[in-house]
Design a protein around this motif. Structure first.
Motif, mmCIF file in Angstrom:
data_model
loop_
_atom_site.group_PDB
_atom_site.id
_atom_site.type_symbol
_atom_site.label_atom_id
_atom_site.label_comp_id
_atom_site.label_asym_id
_atom_site.label_seq_id
_atom_site.Cartn_x
_atom_site.Cartn_y
_atom_site.Cartn_z
ATOM 1 N N ILE A 127 69.146 12.031 -26.801
ATOM 2 C CA ILE A 127 67.923 11.605 -27.470
ATOM 3 C C ILE A 127 67.481 12.685 -28.447
ATOM 4 O O ILE A 127 67.677 13.872 -28.212
ATOM 5 C CB ILE A 127 66.783 11.283 -26.469
ATOM 6 N N MET A 128 66.919 12.243 -29.534
ATOM 7 C CA MET A 128 66.435 13.130 -30.580
ATOM 8 C C MET A 128 65.026 13.575 -30.201
ATOM 9 O O MET A 128 64.092 12.782 -30.177
ATOM 10 C CB MET A 128 66.430 12.395 -31.930
ATOM 11 N N LEU A 129 64.882 14.865 -29.886
ATOM 12 C CA LEU A 129 63.614 15.410 -29.417
ATOM 13 C C LEU A 129 62.969 16.308 -30.461
ATOM 14 O O LEU A 129 63.649 17.106 -31.105
ATOM 15 C CB LEU A 129 63.838 16.230 -28.138
ATOM 16 N N VAL A 130 61.663 16.193 -30.613
ATOM 17 C CA VAL A 130 60.908 17.056 -31.522
ATOM 18 C C VAL A 130 59.657 17.550 -30.791
ATOM 19 O O VAL A 130 59.222 16.952 -29.793
ATOM 20 C CB VAL A 130 60.500 16.303 -32.812
ATOM 21 N N PRO A 131 59.055 18.631 -31.265
ATOM 22 C CA PRO A 131 57.819 19.113 -30.647
ATOM 23 C C PRO A 131 56.691 18.098 -30.850
ATOM 24 O O PRO A 131 56.715 17.296 -31.788
ATOM 25 C CB PRO A 131 57.517 20.410 -31.412
#
Length: 322
Positions: A127-131
């Motif tokens: 999964i593409m995770l960002v803050p």
């Protein structure tokens, strides 16, 4: 006379059984070490702990997880390759250690010649995770943000030459982005910097990344599989925004070169049985992992095809493991 004949029969029977008693106990007769070449808390470690206990039950022994991280999984893999081929040291390998790393040609082992394939245990999309502080709430918004700031955004990986590294480079190529690479010894070690905003994006596997999303520490934008996951039906596939993009991490069990067919079949059967257990299926489903199983030959063929895929991407992108 009858007594003498009976004594002779009993003596003969005892003699016939004696060699069997003298044989060493059948495999396994002591704990098995399962080398995990990534840090505790990462996807491979989580997967190992999800199946090791049940595998031990099927084999009639204890399977002990031994984390040996570093060099994108090469350190632990090399340790397993050099272990005695007695079935008491196994390796839970991944796409990183046996497809991508070997395609760079800079690992201290031969991914084919130095190992005995046992079982393709499972697959997991990332999964593409960002803050939470990221201005983007969708893959499209993040791509637009990155295009507006070429070279100013970075991404974390679990090390040079890992599936996280290559999977993100593949994303960069498909989306036409310029991002700076920051390698870590495992994705679990990158999470604190991602949460704090020092890292802009991380493509982490579902098993290790999803808990942080559920706890509200990170935001998930998309999934790397070909389609949406039943576990997160509301999370779009990245390919819905970036056509053609798809990557998954596979997990597989290997032994050192020269492992006997009897031991291979014993472990392979044990894995297949463990993966059929309802509690294992449920736990893997909650982790976002698809159990696979199958024969050692099927596993070897899958790994070979995957190596060819990543070698093509490495050559086209002119990537190095440095």
């Amino acid at each position: 006379m009858k007594h003498s004949r009976r004594s002779l029969v009993l003596a003969a029977a005892a003699g016939a059984l004696a060699p069997a008693w003298a044989q060493p106990a059948s495999y396994p007769n002591k704990p098995i070490r399962l080398v995990v070449p990534f840090p505790a808390g990462g996807a491979t470690d989580i997967f190992a702990r999800a199946v090791s206990q049940k595998l031990g039950e099927k084999l009639g022994t204890t399977v002990v997880v031994d984390n040996k991280p570093g060099a994108g999984g090469a350190i632990g893999s090399d340790i397993a390759a050099k272990a005695p081929a007695d079935g008491y040291t196994l390796l839970l390998a991944t796409s990183s250690t046996h497809s991508i790393g070997s395609s760079f040609g800079k690992v201290p082992y031969d991914a084919v010649a130095d190992f005995t394939p046992i079982s393709h245990v499972g697959n997991a999309p990332s999964i593409m995770l960002v803050p939470n502080s990221s201005p983007a709430r969708t893959v499209k918004e993040w791509v637009e943000h990155a295009r507006s700031n070429p070279g100013r955004l970075n991404y974390a990986s679990s090390g040079n030459g890992t599936v996280v590294h290559l999977g993100t480079e593949y994303f960069k190529a498909q989306a036409g982005l310029f991002l700076v690479h920051i390698p870590y010894r495992g994705t679990a070690l990158a999470i604190p910097d991602l949460v704090s905003g020092k890292v802009d994006v991380l493509f982490d596997s579902l098993p290790s990344g999803l808990p942080h999303v559920r706890e509200g520490r990170l935001r998930a934008l998309g999934i790397t599989g070909a389609r949406r996951s039943p576990l997160l039906p509301e999370l779009p596939a990245i390919s819905e925004t970036v056509p053609g993009y798809e990557t998954v991490t596979w997990f597989g069990l290997y032994g050192p070169r020269g492992l006997s067919a009897d031991i291979v079949n014993r472990i392979s059967t044990g894995i297949d049985q463990a993966l059929q257990e309802a509690d294992v299926k449920d736990r893997l489903a909650r982790l976002g992992i698809e159990p696979v199983g199958g024969t050692p030959q099927q596993f070897a063929a899958m790994a070979q095809a995957d190596r060819a895929k990543w070698k093509k991407i490495i050559d086209e992108r002119k990537l190095t493991a440095d």
